[in-house]
Design a protein around this motif. Sequence first.
Motif, PDB file in Angstrom:
ATOM      1  N   LYS A   1       0.646  -1.243  -0.048  1.00 53.25           N
ATOM      2  CA  LYS A   1       0.067   0.379   0.120  1.00 53.25           C
ATOM      3  C   LYS A   1       0.789   0.863  -0.336  1.00 53.25           C
ATOM      4  CE  LYS A   1      -3.823  -2.455   2.748  1.00 53.25           C
ATOM      5  NZ  LYS A   1      -4.907  -2.487   4.228  1.00 53.25           N
ATOM      6  N   PRO A   2       0.061   2.559  -0.581  1.00 59.80           N
ATOM      7  CA  PRO A   2       1.607   3.837  -0.494  1.00 59.80           C
ATOM      8  C   PRO A   2       1.477   3.990   0.699  1.00 59.80           C
ATOM      9  CG  PRO A   2      -0.643   4.149  -1.952  1.00 59.80           C
ATOM     10  CD  PRO A   2      -0.297   2.298  -1.367  1.00 59.80           C
ATOM     11  N   GLY A   3       2.205   4.045   1.754  1.00 60.34           N
ATOM     12  CA  GLY A   3       3.153   4.890   2.589  1.00 60.34           C
ATOM     13  C   GLY A   3       3.371   3.860   3.160  1.00 60.34           C
ATOM     14  N   GLN A   4       2.920   2.494   3.251  1.00 54.83           N
ATOM     15  CA  GLN A   4       2.851   1.271   4.148  1.00 54.83           C
ATOM     16  C   GLN A   4       4.203   0.982   4.448  1.00 54.83           C
ATOM     17  OE1 GLN A   4       1.104  -1.993   2.423  1.00 54.83           O
ATOM     18  NE2 GLN A   4       1.977  -3.075   4.229  1.00 54.83           N
ATOM     19  N   ASP A   5       3.829   0.824   5.934  1.00 52.34           N
ATOM     20  CA  ASP A   5       5.669   0.383   7.432  1.00 52.34           C
ATOM     21  C   ASP A   5       5.990  -0.514   6.683  1.00 52.34           C
ATOM     22  OD1 ASP A   5       7.524   0.189   8.595  1.00 52.34           O
ATOM     23  OD2 ASP A   5       6.601   1.093  10.246  1.00 52.34           O
ATOM     24  N   ARG A   6       7.566  -0.651   5.559  1.00 49.90           N
ATOM     25  CA  ARG A   6       8.163  -1.578   5.442  1.00 49.90           C
ATOM     26  C   ARG A   6       7.713  -2.812   6.769  1.00 49.90           C
ATOM     27  NH1 ARG A   6      13.069  -1.358   1.592  1.00 49.90           N
ATOM     28  NH2 ARG A   6      13.554  -2.482   3.273  1.00 49.90           N
ATOM     29  N   ARG A   7       7.975  -2.232   7.710  1.00 49.35           N
ATOM     30  CA  ARG A   7       8.196  -3.428   8.426  1.00 49.35           C
ATOM     31  C   ARG A   7       6.653  -3.974   8.751  1.00 49.35           C
ATOM     32  NH1 ARG A   7       9.857   0.663  13.689  1.00 49.35           N
ATOM     33  NH2 ARG A   7       7.812   1.281  12.732  1.00 49.35           N
ATOM     34  N   LEU A   8       5.711  -3.878   8.367  1.00 49.28           N
ATOM     35  CA  LEU A   8       4.200  -3.926   8.830  1.00 49.28           C
ATOM     36  C   LEU A   8       3.596  -4.449   7.296  1.00 49.28           C
ATOM     37  CD1 LEU A   8       3.915  -1.037  10.984  1.00 49.28           C
ATOM     38  CD2 LEU A   8       4.783  -3.118  11.570  1.00 49.28           C
ATOM     39  N   ASP A   9       3.519  -6.506   7.755  1.00 47.52           N
ATOM     40  CA  ASP A   9       2.159  -6.527   6.803  1.00 47.52           C
ATOM     41  C   ASP A   9       2.348  -6.330   5.794  1.00 47.52           C
ATOM     42  OD1 ASP A   9       0.009  -8.086   6.179  1.00 47.52           O
ATOM     43  OD2 ASP A   9      -1.250  -5.948   6.516  1.00 47.52           O
ATOM     44  N   LEU A  10       3.658  -6.876   4.958  1.00 47.70           N
ATOM     45  CA  LEU A  10       4.089  -6.488   3.549  1.00 47.70           C
ATOM     46  C   LEU A  10       3.675  -7.261   2.863  1.00 47.70           C
ATOM     47  CD1 LEU A  10       8.001  -5.937   3.095  1.00 47.70           C
ATOM     48  CD2 LEU A  10       5.799  -4.413   3.153  1.00 47.70           C
TER      49      LEU A  10
END
Lengths: 273, 273
Positions: free
Chosen positions: A212-221
């Motif tokens: 998702k745009p802006g999604q934190d790479r640490r989370l739920d990729l």
Amino acid sequence: MASKLGIIAGGGEFPGLVIAACRADGRPFHVLGLTGHADPKIIGDAPADWIRLGEAGTGFKLLKEAGVAEIVMIGPVRRPTLKELAPDWRTTKFFARVGLKALGDDGLLRAVAKEIESEGFTVVGIDSVLADCLAVAGPYGGLVPDDQAQSDILRAWEVAKGIGALDVGQAVVVQQGIVLGVEAVEGTDSLIRRCAELKREGPGGVLVKVRKPGQDRRLDLPTIGLATLREAAAAGLRGIVVQAGGALVLGREAIGAEADRLGLFVLGREDAC
Amino acid sequence: MASKLGIIAGGGEFPGLVIAACRADGRPFHVLGLTGHADPKIIGDAPADWIRLGEAGTGFKLLKEAGVAEIVMIGPVRRPTLKELAPDWRTTKFFARVGLKALGDDGLLRAVAKEIESEGFTVVGIDSVLADCLAVAGPYGGLVPDDQAQSDILRAWEVAKGIGALDVGQAVVVQQGIVLGVEAVEGTDSLIRRCAELKREGPGGVLVKVRKPGQDRRLDLPTIGLATLREAAAAGLRGIVVQAGGALVLGREAIGAEADRLGLFVLGREDAC
């Protein structure tokens, strides 16, 4: 020596891979399994405690007792209803701040990560533990998309980014320019199975999964594994495309070999933006 | 006296309503049924010819022979594959101009309407024939949404407009802030049935159907009928919201009465934009 790793485990196979990687590297770790989400068979005999999602207070206490410094959150967690959540005092305090509305929102994960860090832990991305699992650019097996598939990939990519921006889902299936299905809460496997029934005659369908745009790479990729490839092949799809650097691919060589065996292309693609 | 109406008939009950309205008004009409899409039982003994989707040349000829001036296109048409289309010369000429890619695109409908007008016909909207079927603002029955449902409606509206802008679908189901499902090619009934399985515990779910931004009001407006209400009730949803002036509601009084009987709210809502 690396600090002790706390593994907050949701569903699927990834928590098991993280455990295996820690063992291979000789890194100390402690699992916090989420009851009803993590699979006890995957956790196996690893050192672990179990909590419900609503037991944040207990969870922080257990992770501190285990002497954990860094934390990785791995594996999908189905969003709970308020009733399922049955929050303890610490969890209630958290939701009093971020708002219950966050239960339906991906902002929730970011808020959870922030909350964990406010307790003195450091949240790290899965790619810092499993170096090899972040999607690379280029084909994973020997097959590559033809012109029709390329055109479907472009359309699916546009739609996937769009539904990502709406914070709805990560995956889309397109065949011959027609959007067969869009992922919401049902998950990718369920999306693929549905699209098998909706497919038209003729060469059929690509699955695209993006961050998702802006999604934190640490989370739920977004994640694909061997099971995803098998579902896609069973549904008659032609291939799978993930975002290079924005998706997890479970075992690079194994994925390439299985893609070839099944006659699928699997491709990491750079985001144009 | 009103000119003779050509009714290009796709699926569902609406073509039957248009026929009934013409008969009630004493307006002459002629049906062009799309084989495999329109239901012969719905067309009944009305004056009709049947063509495949790819037989545009034959279709124009038949409509001219019938002496038709105005044309209404009514009822959903499943998008065909190129093989199913098997285009005649006139259809091939059309696609040579608009591009085969249009098969997966809602722009196709607009192009078809333009093509029909280039043959000297006038394309009119269903609301010019069935005055009472365009969604009005306000509740259709006695029930109205509570605060939780209002909040779900806002979220579903935002997502529905977003997927509409992507030209993917028109309908979305949201429960407690969570997007349970997004409509692509599968259709609304199928979306509702899927969401029944994905529903969480607790009060459950609203269906929102909106017009795509920029969608021609004469073409393929989102539609709800008694069957939609029954599917929604069976799935445990709380209500249905359609866009006032941007959706077709099949029988105002009947919908209100059925909504009350099933314990659903049905609401026409103005678009904020």
